[in-house]
Design a protein around this motif. Structure first.
Motif, PDB file in Angstrom:
ATOM      1  N   UNK A  38       0.842  -1.206   0.000  1.00 32.05           N
ATOM      2  CA  UNK A  38       0.000   0.000   0.000  1.00 32.05           C
ATOM      3  C   UNK A  38       0.873   1.250   0.000  1.00 32.05           C
ATOM      4  N   UNK A  39       1.926   1.259   0.800  1.00 29.79           N
ATOM      5  CA  UNK A  39       2.815   2.419   0.850  1.00 29.79           C
ATOM      6  C   UNK A  39       3.437   2.684  -0.519  1.00 29.79           C
ATOM      7  N   UNK A  40       3.919   1.635  -1.175  1.00 28.75           N
ATOM      8  CA  UNK A  40       4.508   1.795  -2.502  1.00 28.75           C
ATOM      9  C   UNK A  40       3.479   2.341  -3.488  1.00 28.75           C
ATOM     10  N   UNK A  41       2.259   1.836  -3.414  1.00 33.32           N
ATOM     11  CA  UNK A  41       1.185   2.298  -4.296  1.00 33.32           C
ATOM     12  C   UNK A  41       0.872   3.771  -4.049  1.00 33.32           C
ATOM     13  N   UNK A  42       0.736   4.143  -2.787  1.00 39.05           N
ATOM     14  CA  UNK A  42       0.394   5.525  -2.435  1.00 39.05           C
ATOM     15  C   UNK A  42       1.504   6.476  -2.871  1.00 39.05           C
ATOM     16  N   UNK A  43       2.749   6.100  -2.641  1.00 38.69           N
ATOM     17  CA  UNK A  43       3.859   6.968  -3.043  1.00 38.69           C
ATOM     18  C   UNK A  43       3.957   7.097  -4.559  1.00 38.69           C
ATOM     19  N   UNK A  44       3.672   6.020  -5.264  1.00 35.79           N
ATOM     20  CA  UNK A  44       3.699   6.057  -6.727  1.00 35.79           C
ATOM     21  C   UNK A  44       2.574   6.922  -7.270  1.00 35.79           C
ATOM     22  N   UNK A  45       1.400   6.819  -6.652  1.00 31.33           N
ATOM     23  CA  UNK A  45       0.234   7.574  -7.109  1.00 31.33           C
ATOM     24  C   UNK A  45       0.278   9.033  -6.673  1.00 31.33           C
ATOM     25  N   UNK A  46       1.028   9.343  -5.615  1.00 29.30           N
ATOM     26  CA  UNK A  46       1.086  10.713  -5.109  1.00 29.30           C
ATOM     27  C   UNK A  46      -0.010  10.973  -4.095  1.00 29.30           C
ATOM     28  N   UNK A  47      -0.011  12.168  -3.549  1.00 30.86           N
ATOM     29  CA  UNK A  47      -0.987  12.512  -2.512  1.00 30.86           C
ATOM     30  C   UNK A  47      -1.806  13.745  -2.869  1.00 30.86           C
ATOM     31  N   UNK A  48      -1.723  14.214  -4.075  1.00 27.73           N
ATOM     32  CA  UNK A  48      -2.453  15.405  -4.489  1.00 27.73           C
ATOM     33  C   UNK A  48      -3.795  14.986  -5.087  1.00 27.73           C
ATOM     34  N   UNK A  49      -4.866  15.256  -4.370  1.00 31.94           N
ATOM     35  CA  UNK A  49      -6.198  14.812  -4.796  1.00 31.94           C
ATOM     36  C   UNK A  49      -7.198  15.955  -4.745  1.00 31.94           C
ATOM     37  N   UNK A  50      -6.947  16.976  -5.521  1.00 32.86           N
ATOM     38  CA  UNK A  50      -7.911  18.068  -5.584  1.00 32.86           C
ATOM     39  C   UNK A  50      -7.476  19.257  -4.758  1.00 32.86           C
ATOM     40  N   UNK A  51      -8.475  19.974  -4.238  1.00 26.76           N
ATOM     41  CA  UNK A  51      -8.230  21.239  -3.545  1.00 26.76           C
ATOM     42  C   UNK A  51      -7.517  21.054  -2.212  1.00 26.76           C
ATOM     43  N   UNK A  52      -7.672  19.902  -1.589  1.00 27.29           N
ATOM     44  CA  UNK A  52      -7.016  19.675  -0.303  1.00 27.29           C
ATOM     45  C   UNK A  52      -6.043  18.514  -0.423  1.00 27.29           C
ATOM     46  N   UNK A  53      -4.925  18.633   0.281  1.00 31.52           N
ATOM     47  CA  UNK A  53      -3.943  17.553   0.293  1.00 31.52           C
ATOM     48  C   UNK A  53      -4.436  16.435   1.188  1.00 31.52           C
ATOM     49  N   UNK A  54      -4.099  15.217   0.830  1.00 26.22           N
ATOM     50  CA  UNK A  54      -4.431  14.036   1.626  1.00 26.22           C
ATOM     51  C   UNK A  54      -3.116  13.488   2.161  1.00 26.22           C
ATOM     52  N   UNK A  55      -3.022  13.304   3.483  1.00 26.45           N
ATOM     53  CA  UNK A  55      -1.782  12.815   4.083  1.00 26.45           C
ATOM     54  C   UNK A  55      -1.543  11.364   3.681  1.00 26.45           C
ATOM     55  N   UNK A  56      -0.285  10.955   3.772  1.00 31.15           N
ATOM     56  CA  UNK A  56       0.047   9.568   3.444  1.00 31.15           C
ATOM     57  C   UNK A  56      -0.691   8.575   4.343  1.00 31.15           C
ATOM     58  N   UNK A  57      -0.753   8.807   5.664  1.00 34.04           N
ATOM     59  CA  UNK A  57      -1.511   7.864   6.501  1.00 34.04           C
ATOM     60  C   UNK A  57      -2.995   7.800   6.133  1.00 34.04           C
TER      61      UNK A  57
END
Length: 69
Positions: free
Chosen positions: A18-37
């Motif tokens: 999951x961590x590898x997937x999240x880091x590959x996909x990034x954390x920018x999802x629109x107007x607000x940032x989504x934290x890695x956790x």
């Protein structure tokens, strides 16, 4: 391609995937940032709900998370 049940993986292996997937996909999802956790929790919830799946490609020897559909 083989589907791997998330429950078949150790907690450590699942967290790493999951961590590898999240880091590959990034954390920018629109107007607000989504934290890695938070993104990790979202992906885990999608796996548990059947909205995402873990797949293994024996040709490339790679494992990934994909949306079901």
């Amino acid at each position: 391609i083989m589907q791997i049940p998330w429950s078949a993986l150790s907690e450590q292996a699942l967290d790493g995937l999951i961590e590898e997937f999240v880091l590959r996909e990034g954390t920018e999802y629109g107007a607000t940032d989504v934290s890695l956790p938070e993104k990790h929790r979202q992906v885990m919830a999608q796996l548990k709900q059947g909205l995402a799946q873990i797949v293994f490609d024996p040709d490339t020897q790679t494992t990934s998370i994909t949306q079901t559909g």
